[in-house]
Design a protein around this motif. Structure first.
Motif, PDB file in Angstrom:
ATOM      1  N   LEU A  15       5.779   4.459 -29.093  1.00  0.00           N
ATOM      2  CA  LEU A  15       6.792   5.353 -29.650  1.00  0.00           C
ATOM      3  C   LEU A  15       6.730   5.390 -31.170  1.00  0.00           C
ATOM      4  CD1 LEU A  15       9.229   7.209 -29.280  1.00  0.00           C
ATOM      5  CD2 LEU A  15      10.696   5.171 -29.264  1.00  0.00           C
ATOM      6  N   LEU A  16       6.515   4.235 -31.791  1.00  0.00           N
ATOM      7  CA  LEU A  16       6.405   4.179 -33.261  1.00  0.00           C
ATOM      8  C   LEU A  16       5.183   4.948 -33.718  1.00  0.00           C
ATOM      9  CD1 LEU A  16       4.879   2.545 -35.799  1.00  0.00           C
ATOM     10  CD2 LEU A  16       7.296   3.168 -36.015  1.00  0.00           C
ATOM     11  N   ILE A  17       4.065   4.756 -33.038  1.00  0.00           N
ATOM     12  CA  ILE A  17       2.830   5.452 -33.394  1.00  0.00           C
ATOM     13  C   ILE A  17       3.022   6.965 -33.287  1.00  0.00           C
ATOM     14  CG2 ILE A  17       0.424   5.861 -32.704  1.00  0.00           C
ATOM     15  CD1 ILE A  17       0.300   2.916 -31.848  1.00  0.00           C
ATOM     16  N   ASP A  18       3.616   7.401 -32.179  1.00  0.00           N
ATOM     17  CA  ASP A  18       3.807   8.838 -31.956  1.00  0.00           C
ATOM     18  C   ASP A  18       4.781   9.445 -32.957  1.00  0.00           C
ATOM     19  OD1 ASP A  18       2.087   8.662 -29.822  1.00  0.00           O
ATOM     20  OD2 ASP A  18       3.672   8.573 -28.301  1.00  0.00           O
ATOM     21  N   SER A  19       5.908   8.765 -33.184  1.00  0.00           N
ATOM     22  CA  SER A  19       6.928   9.327 -34.074  1.00  0.00           C
ATOM     23  C   SER A  19       6.462   9.360 -35.517  1.00  0.00           C
ATOM     24  CB  SER A  19       8.231   8.537 -33.953  1.00  0.00           C
ATOM     25  OG  SER A  19       8.041   7.177 -34.313  1.00  0.00           O
ATOM     26  N   LEU A  20       5.774   8.307 -35.978  1.00  0.00           N
ATOM     27  CA  LEU A  20       5.284   8.295 -37.355  1.00  0.00           C
ATOM     28  C   LEU A  20       4.159   9.308 -37.533  1.00  0.00           C
ATOM     29  CD1 LEU A  20       5.375   7.158 -40.190  1.00  0.00           C
ATOM     30  CD2 LEU A  20       3.932   5.253 -39.439  1.00  0.00           C
ATOM     31  N   SER A  21       3.301   9.423 -36.534  1.00  0.00           N
ATOM     32  CA  SER A  21       2.222  10.423 -36.592  1.00  0.00           C
ATOM     33  C   SER A  21       2.800  11.820 -36.730  1.00  0.00           C
ATOM     34  CB  SER A  21       1.348  10.341 -35.341  1.00  0.00           C
ATOM     35  OG  SER A  21       0.689   9.105 -35.249  1.00  0.00           O
ATOM     36  N   GLN A  22       3.833  12.112 -35.945  1.00  0.00           N
ATOM     37  CA  GLN A  22       4.452  13.432 -35.982  1.00  0.00           C
ATOM     38  C   GLN A  22       5.127  13.678 -37.327  1.00  0.00           C
ATOM     39  OE1 GLN A  22       4.058  15.747 -33.774  1.00  0.00           O
ATOM     40  NE2 GLN A  22       5.414  17.268 -34.710  1.00  0.00           N
TER      41      GLN A  22
END
Length: 217
Positions: A15-22
């Motif tokens: 979730l952290l990877i996805d949210s920061l990437s976005q």
């Protein structure tokens, strides 16, 4: 035109990877996330060629064994050619200082606004240090009492006086050194404290001061 900075995100939570990437995609287009992974292997790059080309690694929360060796992870990433940004997740001062000593250039609380993470990535990519105000305050609050320890000394005092205290002989066996070498290391650490004006003549005071300075959890 802004210079493109490529990033590898490392965090145990997707979730952290996805949210920061976005967030970076929408708000910092000059920062391009090449890959995300939940761990980092000293024996190889888990995301292949993409991760190998990253300029900056952003390191968040790691799994147990990796979290316990954050300094080693930072050193490995630096050896792979990446600058390192640490997303601090309630790590003690000792851990943050170890990461900085190992080559991390920037530290931002994991809970901080992503804009700080973007600023940290930009700074690290250009070889500049970036410490979030909360991190700076935390480090400064311990700077007056902190006595520097080498990587070997940190491991030694952790084994000797940490959560599971061991005898001089046990420490020597675990580190594959002589008992006399262990005693010499401990003596030198005590001498540095004495020079800084702290009385750590007995084990209890020694342990308390090491804990206060963040060297023991």
């Amino acid at each position: 035109m802004a210079t493109l900075t490529s990033v590898l995100l490392i965090d145990r939570h997707q979730l952290l990877i996805d949210s920061l990437s976005q967030w970076l995609l929408m708000n910092a287009p000059e920062i391009r996330v090449l890959a995300g992974t939940s761990s980092w292997s000293h024996d190889g790059i888990p995301q292949g060629d993409a991760a190998a080309k990253a300029d900056v690694a952003v390191v968040g929360e790691l799994h147990g064994s990796e979290a316990a060796n954050l300094a080693g992870i930072v050193s490995s990433l630096r050896e792979s050619g990446m600058q390192v940004v640490l997303l601090a997740d309630q790590q003690p001062v000792m851990v943050i200082n170890s990461a900085l000593d190992a080559g991390a250039l920037a530290v931002v609380p994991k809970s901080a606004d992503p804009g700080h993470t973007a600023a940290a990535i930009r700074a690290a990519a250009s070889g500049r240090r970036y410490l979030h105000p909360e991190i700076t305050g935390m480090l400064e609050s311990t700077a007056s009492t902190r006595v520097g320890l080498s990587v070997r000394e940190r491991r030694l005092v952790e084994l000797y006086l940490g959560p599971m205290p061991r005898s001089i002989r046990e420490v020597a066996d675990l580190l594959a050194i002589s008992e006399q070498t262990v005693k010499s290391h401990l003596y030198r650490v005590r001498q540095r404290y004495a020079a800084a004006g702290f009385n750590v003549g007995n084990i209890i005071s020694f342990q308390e001061q090491l804990r206060k300075d963040g060297w023991l959890g």
